[in-house]
Structure formats: C-alpha cells, structure tokens
Design an enzyme around this catalytic site. Structure first.
Site, PDB file in Angstrom:
ATOM      1  NE  ARG A  37      63.908  37.483   2.194  1.00  0.00           N
ATOM      2  CZ  ARG A  37      64.757  37.762   3.199  1.00  0.00           C
ATOM      3  NH1 ARG A  37      65.029  36.846   4.116  1.00  0.00           N
ATOM      4  NH2 ARG A  37      65.312  38.949   3.296  1.00  0.00           N
ATOM      5  CG  HIS A  40      69.482  33.869   2.704  1.00  0.00           C
ATOM      6  ND1 HIS A  40      68.547  33.804   3.714  1.00  0.00           N
ATOM      7  CD2 HIS A  40      70.636  34.258   3.294  1.00  0.00           C
ATOM      8  CE1 HIS A  40      69.103  34.143   4.857  1.00  0.00           C
ATOM      9  NE2 HIS A  40      70.364  34.431   4.633  1.00  0.00           N
TER      10      HIS A  40
END
Length: 202
Positions: A37, A40
């Site tokens: 994450r 990302h």
C-alpha cells in the site's frame, strides 16, 4: 478481518502492475499489505526494503483497530488520509513549553489515549521523540507506533530511536516518510489488500 470496502478497478489494476514490477512475495502477509500500500501510494518501490517491522507488531496494531482502540495522529494530513476510522489529533495553534506544535499535540493526546492506542507519526521527528519520552516514563503504553516522520533533520535518527526502544513499531531506515505514507500504513491494516486471493498476479 480487514474491513470490507469497494475497490475501484483502477486501484486493482495498479496493484497488479505493482506486483508485476516489484517482488513482495517474500514478505509475510501483514508486512506485504503495508509495503504494497505504501508503494502504491508513493510509486516508490524502494519502500519494500526500507520498512522495518514484524508481523507480531502489525498484528497487535490491527487487533487494536478492530477493537476500536484510539487512533492518535500527529497532524491533520494523516487524519485526512484515514477516512474510515476516527482519530485523535490535538495539534495546538501555537507551540508551547518549548515544544514544536506536533510534539505539544502528542503530549496533549497522551492525556486521552494512554493505554492500548495506535499512534501514528507522519510529520515531525519532534513528535516521535516526544512520544518516545512519554513511553519511557510509562505515561503511554501503545499497541503500535507507526513512526514515519519525514525530513533531513532528525527523521532517520528518531526512527532509529523508535527501533531501539523495543516498542511495537513500524518504521523505516531512511529520512523519507510523510503523512501520506503514514496514512497508507494504517489503511493497509484496516483494509488488507485489494486483490482477491484468487487473483492470478498474487
């Protein structure tokens, strides 16, 4: 379990591209969720090797969130990035007692969330140092400290101090960090991974 939410196709595709570009298969599940994450969020694959944590520590933080224990953040930008969980942010309008605003906010928040909270530092190293001081005195006993402040002055050093403290923690070795990264780490604990277990790219 991770909180259920609707995953936009663009986000899912982004994760597929990420996994085709960066090998995260060696990471245990929660660590992988957090690392992916953050990558990302930042489009920076170097985070995979920069993060320092353990599954045990992340599991303790996730359990605290599931149990709706307090979530304390150092600045409003971290709070804004965590949209599905109410957080405590006590940043004062001005510095007090010789502290930076971020450190003063941590001291104020400690009066509300002494035991079992998840603490998230995504801005100032001084806030992390103040939290460490409070923990050393026994005034704060956190479930997890997400220590990801950013900057050329004190950021890497404050994170090294966090690791040396023995507290349950997530940190990184370098000077980079910031509110978006800190919020991404918490969101990973709340949501898990947007790709389904059966996705061919996993």
């Amino acid at each position: 379990m991770a909180r259920v939410r609707t995953v936009h196709p663009i986000e899912a595709e982004s994760y597929r591209i990420l996994r085709a570009s960066v090998d995260t298969t060696h990471l245990p599940p929660l660590t992988r969720d957090v690392a992916e994450r953050i990558v990302h969020t930042t489009a920076d694959p170097e985070w995979v090797g920069d993060l320092v944590t353990t599954e045990e520590h992340l599991s303790a933080g996730r359990a605290a969130l599931v149990a709706r224990r307090p979530l304390v953040v150092d600045v409003a930008m971290v709070r804004a990035g965590i949209t599905t969980f109410d957080s405590i942010c006590r940043l004062p309008e001005s510095a007090t007692d010789g502290l930076t605003r971020s450190a003063a906010g941590i001291r104020r928040a400690a009066e509300e969330a002494a035991d079992g909270a998840v603490w998230v530092i995504g801005n100032a190293p001084t806030a992390l140092y103040e939290l460490l001081r409070l923990c050393a005195t026994g005034a704060v006993r956190p479930a997890l400290v997400v220590g990801l402040p950013v900057g050329f002055v004190g950021a890497a050093e404050s994170k090294a101090a966090l690791r040396a403290s023995g507290l349950p923690q997530l940190s990184n070795r370098s000077a980079k960090g910031g509110a978006a990264v800190a919020a991404a780490a918490v969101n990973a604990l709340l949501y898990g991974n947007p790709l389904e277990d059966g996705d061919p790219s996993t």
